[in-house]
Design a protein around this motif. Structure first.
Motif, PDB file in Angstrom:
ATOM      1  N   THR A   1       0.833  -1.196   0.000  1.00  0.00           N
ATOM      2  CA  THR A   1       0.000   0.000   0.000  1.00  0.00           C
ATOM      3  C   THR A   1       0.871   1.250   0.000  1.00  0.00           C
ATOM      4  OG1 THR A   1      -1.369  -1.293   1.489  1.00  0.00           O
ATOM      5  CG2 THR A   1      -2.012   0.990   1.139  1.00  0.00           C
ATOM      6  N   ALA A   2       1.991   1.176   0.721  1.00  0.00           N
ATOM      7  CA  ALA A   2       2.798   2.372   0.933  1.00  0.00           C
ATOM      8  C   ALA A   2       3.726   2.678  -0.244  1.00  0.00           C
ATOM      9  CB  ALA A   2       3.624   2.211   2.214  1.00  0.00           C
ATOM     10  N   LEU A   3       3.981   1.678  -1.077  1.00  0.00           N
ATOM     11  CA  LEU A   3       5.018   1.831  -2.091  1.00  0.00           C
ATOM     12  C   LEU A   3       4.886   3.085  -2.972  1.00  0.00           C
ATOM     13  CD1 LEU A   3       7.446   0.077  -2.243  1.00  0.00           C
ATOM     14  CD2 LEU A   3       6.472  -1.043  -4.245  1.00  0.00           C
ATOM     15  N   PRO A   4       3.711   3.387  -3.506  1.00  0.00           N
ATOM     16  CA  PRO A   4       3.599   4.599  -4.318  1.00  0.00           C
ATOM     17  C   PRO A   4       3.957   5.857  -3.527  1.00  0.00           C
ATOM     18  CG  PRO A   4       1.653   3.228  -4.586  1.00  0.00           C
ATOM     19  CD  PRO A   4       2.452   2.623  -3.472  1.00  0.00           C
ATOM     20  N   SER A   5       3.497   5.937  -2.279  1.00  0.00           N
ATOM     21  CA  SER A   5       3.808   7.120  -1.462  1.00  0.00           C
ATOM     22  C   SER A   5       5.296   7.192  -1.158  1.00  0.00           C
ATOM     23  CB  SER A   5       3.046   7.096  -0.140  1.00  0.00           C
ATOM     24  OG  SER A   5       1.710   6.801  -0.361  1.00  0.00           O
ATOM     25  N   ILE A   6       5.912   6.028  -0.938  1.00  0.00           N
ATOM     26  CA  ILE A   6       7.346   6.015  -0.650  1.00  0.00           C
ATOM     27  C   ILE A   6       8.117   6.506  -1.879  1.00  0.00           C
ATOM     28  CG2 ILE A   6       9.332   4.537  -0.137  1.00  0.00           C
ATOM     29  CD1 ILE A   6       7.450   2.745   1.493  1.00  0.00           C
ATOM     30  N   ALA A   7       7.710   6.069  -3.062  1.00  0.00           N
ATOM     31  CA  ALA A   7       8.385   6.509  -4.285  1.00  0.00           C
ATOM     32  C   ALA A   7       8.204   8.013  -4.491  1.00  0.00           C
ATOM     33  CB  ALA A   7       7.844   5.735  -5.483  1.00  0.00           C
ATOM     34  N   THR A   8       7.000   8.493  -4.257  1.00  0.00           N
ATOM     35  CA  THR A   8       6.743   9.929  -4.367  1.00  0.00           C
ATOM     36  C   THR A   8       7.634  10.692  -3.399  1.00  0.00           C
ATOM     37  OG1 THR A   8       4.457   9.416  -4.863  1.00  0.00           O
ATOM     38  CG2 THR A   8       4.936  11.699  -4.296  1.00  0.00           C
ATOM     39  N   TYR A   9       7.759  10.149  -2.180  1.00  0.00           N
ATOM     40  CA  TYR A   9       8.606  10.819  -1.205  1.00  0.00           C
ATOM     41  C   TYR A   9      10.060  10.838  -1.657  1.00  0.00           C
ATOM     42  CZ  TYR A   9      10.915  12.527   2.795  1.00  0.00           C
ATOM     43  OH  TYR A   9      11.708  13.316   3.575  1.00  0.00           O
ATOM     44  N   LEU A  10      10.517   9.720  -2.218  1.00  0.00           N
ATOM     45  CA  LEU A  10      11.901   9.656  -2.700  1.00  0.00           C
ATOM     46  C   LEU A  10      12.159  10.738  -3.742  1.00  0.00           C
ATOM     47  CD1 LEU A  10      14.704   8.382  -2.992  1.00  0.00           C
ATOM     48  CD2 LEU A  10      13.715   6.678  -4.530  1.00  0.00           C
ATOM     49  N   LEU A  11      11.198  10.943  -4.624  1.00  0.00           N
ATOM     50  CA  LEU A  11      11.364  11.979  -5.653  1.00  0.00           C
ATOM     51  C   LEU A  11      11.448  13.369  -5.030  1.00  0.00           C
ATOM     52  CD1 LEU A  11       9.029  10.698  -8.498  1.00  0.00           C
ATOM     53  CD2 LEU A  11      11.522  10.610  -8.344  1.00  0.00           C
ATOM     54  N   SER A  12      10.611  13.623  -4.038  1.00  0.00           N
ATOM     55  CA  SER A  12      10.667  14.953  -3.436  1.00  0.00           C
ATOM     56  C   SER A  12      11.950  15.120  -2.633  1.00  0.00           C
ATOM     57  CB  SER A  12       9.416  15.231  -2.594  1.00  0.00           C
ATOM     58  OG  SER A  12       9.501  14.563  -1.372  1.00  0.00           O
ATOM     59  N   LEU A  13      12.456  14.002  -2.099  1.00  0.00           N
ATOM     60  CA  LEU A  13      13.723  14.073  -1.370  1.00  0.00           C
ATOM     61  C   LEU A  13      14.883  14.378  -2.324  1.00  0.00           C
ATOM     62  CD1 LEU A  13      15.170  13.712   1.356  1.00  0.00           C
ATOM     63  CD2 LEU A  13      15.418  11.285   0.800  1.00  0.00           C
ATOM     64  N   LEU A  14      14.829  13.781  -3.502  1.00  0.00           N
ATOM     65  CA  LEU A  14      15.859  14.048  -4.505  1.00  0.00           C
ATOM     66  C   LEU A  14      15.936  15.552  -4.770  1.00  0.00           C
ATOM     67  CD1 LEU A  14      17.788  13.101  -6.852  1.00  0.00           C
ATOM     68  CD2 LEU A  14      15.751  13.066  -8.304  1.00  0.00           C
ATOM     69  N   LYS A  15      14.780  16.160  -4.914  1.00  0.00           N
ATOM     70  CA  LYS A  15      14.760  17.605  -5.178  1.00  0.00           C
ATOM     71  C   LYS A  15      15.179  18.395  -3.942  1.00  0.00           C
ATOM     72  CE  LYS A  15      10.730  16.726  -6.873  1.00  0.00           C
ATOM     73  NZ  LYS A  15       9.322  17.044  -7.086  1.00  0.00           N
ATOM     74  N   ASP A  16      14.675  17.967  -2.761  1.00  0.00           N
ATOM     75  CA  ASP A  16      15.024  18.672  -1.522  1.00  0.00           C
ATOM     76  C   ASP A  16      16.501  18.552  -1.178  1.00  0.00           C
ATOM     77  OD1 ASP A  16      12.540  19.608  -1.173  1.00  0.00           O
ATOM     78  OD2 ASP A  16      11.979  18.285   0.494  1.00  0.00           O
ATOM     79  N   SER A  17      17.165  17.531  -1.740  1.00  0.00           N
ATOM     80  CA  SER A  17      18.583  17.381  -1.411  1.00  0.00           C
ATOM     81  C   SER A  17      19.365  18.614  -1.860  1.00  0.00           C
ATOM     82  CB  SER A  17      19.153  16.117  -2.056  1.00  0.00           C
ATOM     83  OG  SER A  17      19.276  16.295  -3.455  1.00  0.00           O
ATOM     84  N   SER A  18      18.789  19.390  -2.785  1.00  0.00           N
ATOM     85  CA  SER A  18      19.463  20.609  -3.250  1.00  0.00           C
ATOM     86  C   SER A  18      19.617  21.633  -2.128  1.00  0.00           C
ATOM     87  CB  SER A  18      18.684  21.218  -4.406  1.00  0.00           C
ATOM     88  OG  SER A  18      17.382  21.540  -3.981  1.00  0.00           O
ATOM     89  N   ILE A  19      18.798  21.493  -1.082  1.00  0.00           N
ATOM     90  CA  ILE A  19      18.927  22.401   0.058  1.00  0.00           C
ATOM     91  C   ILE A  19      20.314  22.275   0.682  1.00  0.00           C
ATOM     92  CG2 ILE A  19      18.042  22.873   2.375  1.00  0.00           C
ATOM     93  CD1 ILE A  19      15.337  21.823   1.353  1.00  0.00           C
ATOM     94  N   ALA A  20      20.915  21.081   0.530  1.00  0.00           N
ATOM     95  CA  ALA A  20      22.254  20.866   1.091  1.00  0.00           C
ATOM     96  C   ALA A  20      23.257  21.876   0.533  1.00  0.00           C
ATOM     97  CB  ALA A  20      22.711  19.439   0.819  1.00  0.00           C
ATOM     98  N   SER A  21      22.979  22.378  -0.681  1.00  0.00           N
ATOM     99  CA  SER A  21      23.908  23.344  -1.279  1.00  0.00           C
ATOM    100  C   SER A  21      24.017  24.615  -0.433  1.00  0.00           C
ATOM    101  CB  SER A  21      23.470  23.685  -2.696  1.00  0.00           C
ATOM    102  OG  SER A  21      22.242  24.394  -2.658  1.00  0.00           O
ATOM    103  N   THR A  22      22.964  24.924   0.312  1.00  0.00           N
ATOM    104  CA  THR A  22      22.988  26.160   1.110  1.00  0.00           C
ATOM    105  C   THR A  22      23.969  26.079   2.270  1.00  0.00           C
ATOM    106  OG1 THR A  22      21.179  25.387   2.510  1.00  0.00           O
ATOM    107  CG2 THR A  22      20.587  26.730   0.592  1.00  0.00           C
ATOM    108  N   ILE A  23      24.329  24.849   2.693  1.00  0.00           N
ATOM    109  CA  ILE A  23      25.350  24.772   3.744  1.00  0.00           C
ATOM    110  C   ILE A  23      26.680  24.283   3.171  1.00  0.00           C
ATOM    111  CG2 ILE A  23      23.770  24.581   5.702  1.00  0.00           C
ATOM    112  CD1 ILE A  23      24.266  21.535   5.648  1.00  0.00           C
TER     113      ILE A  23
END
Ligand SMILES: Nc1ncnc2c1ncn2[C@@H]1O[C@H](COP(=O)(O)OP(=O)(O)OP(=O)(O)O)[C@@H](O)[C@H]1O
Ligand SMILES: [Mg+2]
Lengths: 261, 213
Positions: free
Chosen positions: B137-159
């Protein structure tokens, strides 16, 4: 399906069930009020009564899916008293003696039919995978579902699923079987397949408590009929006698309502 | 253009590293948090609920700043990569715990009851009966989260983590006359190129699991 469901007589160590002064409340609502009932080893008790009278709750107290608030339950030689701390070991011992079949089948959808029947045997009886699956195939064969073994339950009809659920419980050699409206979710034609299996089980000498609206089954198969209303047993006795001539007005009204359907 | 592409791509391993490490922390860390959210003990449940809401209630960039600038163990400060990975990892734990919990909550109560009625213990019921169903049941949500994490990882550039966005920013600053926003277009394209296959795979997996269910 002519082969008796249980031929290994040694596997059928039957037990009786005594329910004494059982009470159960949900919040302020007293759902079971001082219920006492004796189910003899090898007998079939049918439990009937209007919706909300506490039939399911009573059944669920027997294997402690619900925790009673008062009284005691004895299955075979094991007694559980309300209020006592039930150790995990005791709880599992009790549940392993008692099989339960639900209205909604509750097969495990991620397992194949074969795994549904074999997996609990491996975990509970410590059987090897081969042994458990061999036993599962024999039992599935007896209820006419050998060809479904490698399918997922979602691919099976309701009647087939319920027979699988019965077999899943039987594979663990329970000493008592509880049925909570096993045919209520099924079309009448399909319900018959399930009732046939239950009848064979009764003939083989299994102790059974059956919540049902199938009056014919209650009359022909059960040894004892218990009528509940509002958390009380209002009448009990010989099924044919009660159905022919109920003592209680409430029983009469309930029977008329069921038979009219 | 060629230089910009090269420089942005040089940041790709770091983008993937931050994403994969923090996702791994989240996938694992989400499990105890989810168990806590489902606990029968009230204070455990409330504590975990508070932690999850707290973690999710503060923007990721603020968490990273707090970890990077605010946390020191004696004389040792977290370096930027550690701060980013642990920060995003803890945030992922909270989100994934909530996803796991939601998936368990959608399972019919009859599943746990049937398992209990058979005499299967709590651990077997959880790991062999409920978890596999919840995971599907969770797999689609987990994949969606992974995609948003990929994009959010760009926040690391600020530090100061030298990922794609960091490199794109650097390049744009160093070539103010010529670069314009080209490096950022390139970064956007690379994010898309990675995201789309993940999304497609997740959808395929989802339909396949649905069929066997
Ligand atoms: N988990 C629960 N929490 C609160 N109330 C409950 C719960 N389970 C059952 N009840 C209440 O207890 C009463 C008896 O319910 P029970 O399910 O035992 O009745 P029943 O005789 O099996 O009815 P039915 O024929 O509809 O299945 C009902 O009033 C029901 O609303
Ligand atoms: Mg009921």
């Amino acid at each position: 399906m002519n082969v008796p469901l249980i031929t290994e007589a040694t596997e059928l160590a039957i037990a009786g069930v005594q329910i004494s002064n059982l009470s159960k409340r949900f919040g302020d609502h007293l759902v079971l009020d001082d219920i006492s009932m004796n189910v003899k080893p090898g007998s079939v008790t049918a439990l009937i009564g209007p919706s909300g009278s506490g039939k399911s709750t009573l059944l669920r107290c027997v294997n402690l899916l619900e925790t009673p608030d008062g009284g005691s339950i004895t299955v075979g030689s094991q007694t559980i008293r309300a209020g006592d701390r039930v150790k995990d070991r005791e709880l599992l011992t009790l549940r392993r003696q008692v099989g339960m079949v639900f209205q909604s089948f509750n097969l495990f959808p991620h397992f194949t039919v074969l795994r549904n029947v074999a997996f609990p045997q491996e975990k509970i009886l410590g059987r090897s995978r081969e042994e458990a699956e061999a036993r599962a195939r024999v039992l599935l064969e007896r209820v006419g579902l050998a060809d479904k073994a490698d399918q997922h339950p979602g691919k099976c009809s309701g009647g087939q699923q319920q027979r699988i659920a019965i077999v899943r419980a039987l594979a663990l050699n329970p000493r008592v079987m509880l049925f909570d409206e096993p045919t209520s979710a099924l079309d009448p034609e399909v319900g018959v397949e399930v009732l046939t299996v239950m009848r064979e089980l009764a003939d083989a000498g299994m102790t059974m408590i059956v919540v049902t609206h199938e009056m014919q089954f209650a009359r022909d198969v059960s040894d004892h009929l218990v009528v509940m209303a509002d958390g009380h047993i209002i009448e009990e006795g010989d099924p044919a006698e009660i159905m022919a001539d109920p003592r209680e007005e409430r029983t009469r009204r309930f029977l008329n309502a069921v038979l009219e359907r | 253009m060629g230089d910009a592409l090269l420089i942005v791509l040089l940041g790709l391993p770091m983008t993937l590293l931050v994403t994969v490490l923090s996702f791994t922390i989240g996938v694992i860390g989400g499990i105890p948090l989810m168990l806590g959210l489902r606990s029968r003990t009230r204070w455990v449940r409330l504590t975990c609920r508070f932690a999850v809401d707290l973690i999710r209630g503060v923007p990721p960039i603020v968490w990273l700043f707090l970890l990077y600038f605010g946390v020191s163990f004696g004389a040792i400060r977290l370096d930027s990569l550690n701060a980013a990975v642990w920060g995003l990892g803890i945030i992922s734990s909270a989100y994934l715990a909530e996803i796991y919990r939601g998936a368990f909550a959608t399972l019919p109560s009859g599943q746990a009851e049937a398992s209990a009625a058979l005499g299967l213990g709590g651990t077997v019921t959880l790991t062999r009966i409920l978890a596999p169903q919840a995971l599907r049941t969770a797999l689609p949500s987990i994949a969606t989260y992974l995609l948003s994490l990929l994009k959010d990882s760009s926040i690391a550039s600020t530090i100061g983590v030298a990922d794609m966005v960091f490199n794109a920013t650097m390049f744009a600053r160093q070539n103010p006359a010529t670069a314009g926003i080209v490096p950022f277009f390139i970064a956007a394209a690379v994010y898309l190129v990675i995201s789309i296959p993940v999304a497609v795979t997740a959808r395929r997996l989802d339909t396949r699991l649905r069929r066997t269910a």
